[in-house]
Design an enzyme around this catalytic site. Sequence first.
Site, PDB file in Angstrom:
ATOM      1  N   GLN A  83      77.417  61.274  -6.659  1.00 46.80           N
ATOM      2  CA  GLN A  83      78.239  62.301  -5.781  1.00 46.80           C
ATOM      3  C   GLN A  83      79.540  62.464  -6.433  1.00 46.80           C
ATOM      4  O   GLN A  83      80.332  61.798  -6.837  1.00 46.80           O
ATOM      5  CB  GLN A  83      78.582  62.008  -4.346  1.00 46.80           C
ATOM      6  CG  GLN A  83      79.206  63.134  -3.532  1.00 46.80           C
ATOM      7  CD  GLN A  83      79.663  62.698  -2.283  1.00 46.80           C
ATOM      8  OE1 GLN A  83      79.100  61.711  -1.715  1.00 46.80           O
ATOM      9  NE2 GLN A  83      80.657  63.004  -1.792  1.00 46.80           N
ATOM     10  N   CYS A  89      78.910  64.207   1.048  1.00 45.83           N
ATOM     11  CA  CYS A  89      78.156  63.030   1.118  1.00 45.83           C
ATOM     12  C   CYS A  89      76.858  63.450   2.195  1.00 45.83           C
ATOM     13  O   CYS A  89      75.992  62.761   2.174  1.00 45.83           O
ATOM     14  CB  CYS A  89      78.739  61.950   1.670  1.00 45.83           C
ATOM     15  SG  CYS A  89      79.812  62.194   3.272  1.00 45.83           S
ATOM     16  N   HIS A 161      81.449  58.584   5.950  1.00 41.50           N
ATOM     17  CA  HIS A 161      80.574  58.415   4.866  1.00 41.50           C
ATOM     18  C   HIS A 161      79.041  58.353   5.118  1.00 41.50           C
ATOM     19  O   HIS A 161      78.901  57.686   6.109  1.00 41.50           O
ATOM     20  CB  HIS A 161      80.823  57.318   3.737  1.00 41.50           C
ATOM     21  CG  HIS A 161      80.306  57.605   2.523  1.00 41.50           C
ATOM     22  ND1 HIS A 161      80.263  58.792   1.833  1.00 41.50           N
ATOM     23  CD2 HIS A 161      79.394  56.730   1.916  1.00 41.50           C
ATOM     24  CE1 HIS A 161      79.568  58.550   0.614  1.00 41.50           C
ATOM     25  NE2 HIS A 161      79.102  57.527   0.658  1.00 41.50           N
ATOM     26  N   ASP A 176      73.516  56.100  -2.026  1.00 41.23           N
ATOM     27  CA  ASP A 176      74.824  56.312  -1.645  1.00 41.23           C
ATOM     28  C   ASP A 176      75.318  56.682  -3.112  1.00 41.23           C
ATOM     29  O   ASP A 176      75.673  56.104  -3.816  1.00 41.23           O
ATOM     30  CB  ASP A 176      75.523  54.969  -1.283  1.00 41.23           C
ATOM     31  CG  ASP A 176      77.163  55.260  -1.245  1.00 41.23           C
ATOM     32  OD1 ASP A 176      77.505  56.173  -1.414  1.00 41.23           O
ATOM     33  OD2 ASP A 176      77.780  54.240  -0.546  1.00 41.23           O
TER      34      ASP A 176
END
Length: 223
Positions: A83, A89, A161, A176
Amino acid sequence: MVRWVPMESNPDVWNKFLKEMGVVSGWEFTDVYGLVPELLMMVPQPVAAVILLYPISENTEKLGVEKLAGNEEVSDKVFFMKQTVGNACGTVGILHSLLNNSDVISVGDTLNKFKADCSSLDPMERARLLESSEVIATKHAAAASSGQTAAPSADEKVNLHFVAFVSVDGSLYELDGRKERAVNWGPCQDDELLTQAAQACQGYMACDPEEMRFTVVALSKVD
């Protein structure tokens, strides 16, 4: 850094994003109201992915490092991207959820093309491709502005997040975009995803037991 408006943790908002992206109906995001067996039974099955929203803290960061170092085996069937867009996110979590299940979910022409274009790219190059996608950025902005609460500005610092959990090739993976690669949490068959992901979510919640800003959402088949 390119920054997007943060997306609210709201299944209605996310389902609007799915529709905007051309994902065929039949799969929707639904709230997970609790992680005990009785409440997990309320979640429509099958479940293709679970997304956790959590507040970043020193304790959650420590858990993330430990899990990343604990099992370095990652199937080459896992779709993973970094990311690089600030506040994206939520969308990265949705993309991880969909593109690791594009064999069972009709994700639409835009995302099929995005995945195909990513096929020869490394995770950072995939992130740059998302960063340059005006189509996905526009759909994200439209969804983010449709939430029940006023959307913060793109420049506002947010310490919440999103991470996605999927079952791929017999293992549970945490995806992630802040991490260098997918995190293997151990063995998991597709029909175990909800319960195994719930245990992983509980691990994050145990890091900060006084914290209330945790949310869990499942991507479920609804027809």
